[in-house]
Structure formats: C-alpha cells, structure tokens
Write a protein that holds these residues in place. Structure first.
Motif, PDB file in Angstrom:
ATOM      1  N   ASN A  22      25.059 -21.316  36.658  1.00 18.19           N
ATOM      2  CA  ASN A  22      23.747 -21.637  37.204  1.00 18.19           C
ATOM      3  C   ASN A  22      22.844 -20.409  37.135  1.00 18.19           C
ATOM      4  O   ASN A  22      23.281 -19.311  36.803  1.00 18.19           O
ATOM      5  CB  ASN A  22      23.857 -22.165  38.642  1.00 18.19           C
ATOM      6  CG  ASN A  22      24.578 -21.201  39.559  1.00 18.19           C
ATOM      7  OD1 ASN A  22      24.199 -20.032  39.661  1.00 18.19           O
ATOM      8  ND2 ASN A  22      25.618 -21.685  40.225  1.00 18.19           N
ATOM      9  N   ARG A  23      21.574 -20.614  37.465  1.00 20.99           N
ATOM     10  CA  ARG A  23      20.581 -19.556  37.345  1.00 20.99           C
ATOM     11  C   ARG A  23      20.928 -18.339  38.203  1.00 20.99           C
ATOM     12  O   ARG A  23      20.742 -17.206  37.780  1.00 20.99           O
ATOM     13  CB  ARG A  23      19.207 -20.106  37.720  1.00 20.99           C
ATOM     14  CG  ARG A  23      18.092 -19.127  37.438  1.00 20.99           C
ATOM     15  CD  ARG A  23      16.743 -19.765  37.525  1.00 20.99           C
ATOM     16  NE  ARG A  23      16.589 -20.617  36.354  1.00 20.99           N
ATOM     17  CZ  ARG A  23      15.722 -21.620  36.278  1.00 20.99           C
ATOM     18  NH1 ARG A  23      14.940 -21.896  37.277  1.00 20.99           N
ATOM     19  NH2 ARG A  23      15.643 -22.345  35.188  1.00 20.99           N
ATOM     20  N   GLU A  24      21.442 -18.556  39.405  1.00 18.32           N
ATOM     21  CA  GLU A  24      21.804 -17.436  40.270  1.00 18.32           C
ATOM     22  C   GLU A  24      22.903 -16.582  39.637  1.00 18.32           C
ATOM     23  O   GLU A  24      22.860 -15.351  39.719  1.00 18.32           O
ATOM     24  CB  GLU A  24      22.216 -17.908  41.660  1.00 18.32           C
ATOM     25  CG  GLU A  24      21.038 -18.313  42.523  1.00 18.32           C
ATOM     26  CD  GLU A  24      19.942 -17.248  42.619  1.00 18.32           C
ATOM     27  OE1 GLU A  24      20.268 -16.070  42.903  1.00 18.32           O
ATOM     28  OE2 GLU A  24      18.766 -17.592  42.395  1.00 18.32           O
ATOM     29  N   PHE A  26      23.358 -16.282  36.426  1.00 20.47           N
ATOM     30  CA  PHE A  26      22.690 -15.580  35.330  1.00 20.47           C
ATOM     31  C   PHE A  26      21.958 -14.351  35.865  1.00 20.47           C
ATOM     32  O   PHE A  26      22.062 -13.266  35.300  1.00 20.47           O
ATOM     33  CB  PHE A  26      21.701 -16.495  34.603  1.00 20.47           C
ATOM     34  CG  PHE A  26      22.339 -17.342  33.542  1.00 20.47           C
ATOM     35  CD1 PHE A  26      22.375 -16.911  32.228  1.00 20.47           C
ATOM     36  CD2 PHE A  26      22.892 -18.570  33.856  1.00 20.47           C
ATOM     37  CE1 PHE A  26      22.961 -17.694  31.238  1.00 20.47           C
ATOM     38  CE2 PHE A  26      23.480 -19.353  32.879  1.00 20.47           C
ATOM     39  CZ  PHE A  26      23.516 -18.916  31.565  1.00 20.47           C
ATOM     40  N   TYR A  27      21.201 -14.531  36.948  1.00 21.41           N
ATOM     41  CA  TYR A  27      20.498 -13.391  37.539  1.00 21.41           C
ATOM     42  C   TYR A  27      21.478 -12.284  37.914  1.00 21.41           C
ATOM     43  O   TYR A  27      21.267 -11.111  37.581  1.00 21.41           O
ATOM     44  CB  TYR A  27      19.701 -13.808  38.779  1.00 21.41           C
ATOM     45  CG  TYR A  27      18.311 -14.304  38.476  1.00 21.41           C
ATOM     46  CD1 TYR A  27      17.275 -13.414  38.183  1.00 21.41           C
ATOM     47  CD2 TYR A  27      18.016 -15.661  38.496  1.00 21.41           C
ATOM     48  CE1 TYR A  27      15.997 -13.871  37.914  1.00 21.41           C
ATOM     49  CE2 TYR A  27      16.745 -16.125  38.230  1.00 21.41           C
ATOM     50  CZ  TYR A  27      15.733 -15.220  37.943  1.00 21.41           C
ATOM     51  OH  TYR A  27      14.468 -15.670  37.666  1.00 21.41           O
TER      52      TYR A  27
END
Length: 108
Positions: A22-24, A26-27
């Motif tokens: 998920n994006r988190e 990835f960050y």
C-alpha cells in the motif's frame, strides 16, 4: 555503449518494491532508501511525462511543475524514443491524451 540497469542489485530492488502492499509501505520504504530530493526528482519527471502525454505545452508544464525546459525536453525524448512504458502505465491509471491537441505543438 549504454550502461545497463539490468543487474542483480536492481532485480533485488524491484523484487522488494513488488512486495509493498500500500501507499504507506511505499512511503516508508522509499523514505528509508532514497533522499527526499531523489524521490521528488523522480516524481517531477513522472508529472512532466503525464502532462506531455496529455499534450500540454512546455510553457504550461514549466508553469505547473517548476521543471526546467531541459528536464521537459529530456522527458519528452524518453517518451518519444524510450521503451513505451509510460504509455501502458498511463493507460492503467486511466490518464488519457487530449485528442484536441496537436503533439507537434508541445514546445510552444
């Protein structure tokens, strides 16, 4: 001869990226392995590619992104002569070209 990115280390990096869910994640991952400037530079190039794909002019892109015309030209070159990967990514993302714009008018 062009330098190849096809190395075991790059394979390992791509394998690691493909595990992110998920994006988190990835960050977190990219903040750990890249500097903020590296991430922002890649993001700027991708934004320029998207705007070129949508047939925005160099002037419009420079105003919207703050990217130099040299960066815009470099991105335009890889869109025109690269592997075509951005086209299928944009297609998957639902980013459409502006059918009313003439692609040859991008520079002005």
């Amino acid at each position: 001869m062009a330098k190849t990115i096809k190395t075991e280390a790059v394979n390992d990096l791509f394998d690691a990226i493909m595990t992110l869910e998920n994006r988190e994640e990835f960050y977190s991952f990219f903040e750990d392995i890249c500097t903020a400037n590296e991430i922002l530079s890649i993001a700027e190039r991708f934004e320029v590619a998207k705007l070129l794909h949508q047939n925005n002019t160099y002037i419009e892109i420079a105003k919207k992104t703050g990217a130099s015309t040299a960066t815009i030209s470099r991105v335009n070159r890889f869109l025109s002569y690269g592997n075509g990967s951005c086209d299928f990514v944009f297609d998957r993302m639902g980013i459409k070209k502006d059918p009313d714009s003439d692609i040859d008018d991008k520079k002005e």
